[in-house]
Scaffold this active site. Structure first.
Site, mmCIF file in Angstrom:
data_model
loop_
_atom_site.group_PDB
_atom_site.id
_atom_site.type_symbol
_atom_site.label_atom_id
_atom_site.label_comp_id
_atom_site.label_asym_id
_atom_site.label_seq_id
_atom_site.Cartn_x
_atom_site.Cartn_y
_atom_site.Cartn_z
ATOM 1 N N GLY A 185 0.819 -1.202 0.000
ATOM 2 C CA GLY A 185 0.000 0.000 0.000
ATOM 3 C C GLY A 185 0.856 1.256 0.000
ATOM 4 O O GLY A 185 1.825 1.387 -0.745
ATOM 5 N N GLY A 214 4.749 1.264 0.032
ATOM 6 C CA GLY A 214 5.557 0.871 -1.111
ATOM 7 C C GLY A 214 5.524 -0.616 -1.373
ATOM 8 O O GLY A 214 4.459 -1.245 -1.402
ATOM 9 N N GLY A 257 -2.484 -2.905 -7.505
ATOM 10 C CA GLY A 257 -1.648 -4.099 -7.431
ATOM 11 C C GLY A 257 -1.333 -4.666 -8.804
ATOM 12 O O GLY A 257 -0.203 -5.101 -9.064
ATOM 13 N N ASP A 258 -2.322 -4.649 -9.700
ATOM 14 C CA ASP A 258 -2.096 -5.123 -11.069
ATOM 15 C C ASP A 258 -1.061 -4.246 -11.773
ATOM 16 O O ASP A 258 -0.189 -4.741 -12.493
ATOM 17 C CB ASP A 258 -3.409 -5.097 -11.862
ATOM 18 C CG ASP A 258 -4.528 -5.827 -11.154
ATOM 19 O OD1 ASP A 258 -4.237 -6.756 -10.381
ATOM 20 O OD2 ASP A 258 -5.695 -5.453 -11.372
#
Length: 325
Positions: free
Chosen positions: A236, A239, A265-266
């Protein structure tokens, strides 16, 4: 073009994102600032990022060839290889509040049978024959065994492609369990858990990993010790951590006003792949991962950042020396 990155999204979704004018209030009537709809799913998002960065890609997923889901992706310049579906593409809903807090409501998707999985696997293997990377991403549809990703990793060893896996819950647990037998060949070249997913099979908790990235690196080392090539742990706002057999690194993102975390995240996973395709060092791959993830968090809905929207030069990467081998 020969696809550099082939993505598999076994449970794709039409992603609907609603943006609220104020905090979410249960039981209340609230006004929306905007509503967006986009063909999505983790692998599809990575293929979107690849097209934006000028990389050849092929998105594999179950859908009818004439489904509007496919039409939308083709119009966006994304090469698609749809396999026979068990039913309609599901709809997922994301609710985004002004401070960036995002609540996701995901439908399960159509229930598959063995024949659907066989068709999907055959399509994936045929498209992966000359790929640099194959990404297995997202949840599995109802009816699919949790160990299916581990089976695919083994099958993909017959191709020259490196394999990345980004999943959670049962499929993630089954993949980790499969690492116990080194002869089975189920260890991917890259795994991308977030802090909560890492804690689900290693122990600890997400908050501790975010506060102390060295602890996250130590936890991720348990995967590389079992054959996984690299582990990218997204944390998050803290980093991300990258662990390989050669070392461990932590990267902090540039200042970012969070608008929506959907797709961050992707985007991080794609940033890593982009760095690898370019021949970058582990530090460069991690820097691009965090640059892409933070850029996505600053964009509305499931918007995937373009290269010009990322700031890898403002990402700070440091070696994590406290990791025990």
């Amino acid at each position: 073009m020969t696809p550099l990155i082939v993505t598999l999204t076994p449970n794709p979704s039409n992603d609907r994102t609603v943006t609220l004018a104020g905090p979410l209030e249960r039981g209340a009537v609230q006004r929306l600032l905007s509503v967006t709809m986009q063909a999505g799913g983790k692998g599809v998002n990575i293929s979107r990022a690849a097209v934006s960065a000028g990389l050849a890609t092929d998105a594999v997923f179950p859908a009818r060839p004439d489904d509007p889901f496919v039409t939308e992706l083709i119009a966006a310049g994304i090469a698609c290889s749809p396999a026979p579906p068990a039913g309609d593409v599901r709809i997922n809903l994301a609710i985004t509040e002004p401070d960036g807090t995002t609540t996701k409501l995901n439908s399960p998707g159509a229930t598959v049978e063995a024949r659907h999985l066989d068709d999907l696997a055959a399509t994936l293997l045929s498209r992966s024959a000359e790929a640099s990377w194959v990404v297995l991403a997202g949840s599995l549809p109802p009816g699919a065994p949790d160990g299916w990703y581990a089976e695919l990793v083994r099958a993909l060893r017959a191709t020259p492609a490196k394999v990345a896996v980004d999943t959670s819950e049962g499929p993630l647990s089954a993949l980790v369990a499969a690492l116990a037998d080194e002869r089975a060949g189920a260890a991917p070249d890259l795994m991308k858990p977030n802090g909560d997913e890492l804690a689900s099979f290693v122990g600890g908790d997400e908050a501790t990993y975010e506060a102390d990235p060295a602890t996250a690196a130590t936890a991720a080392r348990t995967l590389t010790d079992r054959g996984v090539g690299a582990v990218l742990v997204t944390l998050g706002g803290a980093g991300a951590v990258l662990v390989t057999a050669e070392g461990a690194w932590h990267a902090t993102p540039p200042p970012t006003t969070v608008v929506s975390t959907v797709g961050a995240g992707d985007s991080s996973l794609f940033g890593y792949l982009l760095g690898d395709v370019r021949g970058g060092s582990p530090e460069e791959r991690l820097s691009l991962a965090v640059a892409y993830g933070s850029a996505a968090a600053g964009l509305p809905g499931t918007t995937i950042p373009e290269p010009g929207q990322t700031r890898p030069g403002q990402v700070l990467v440091k070696s994590v020396t406290s990791v025990e081998s």
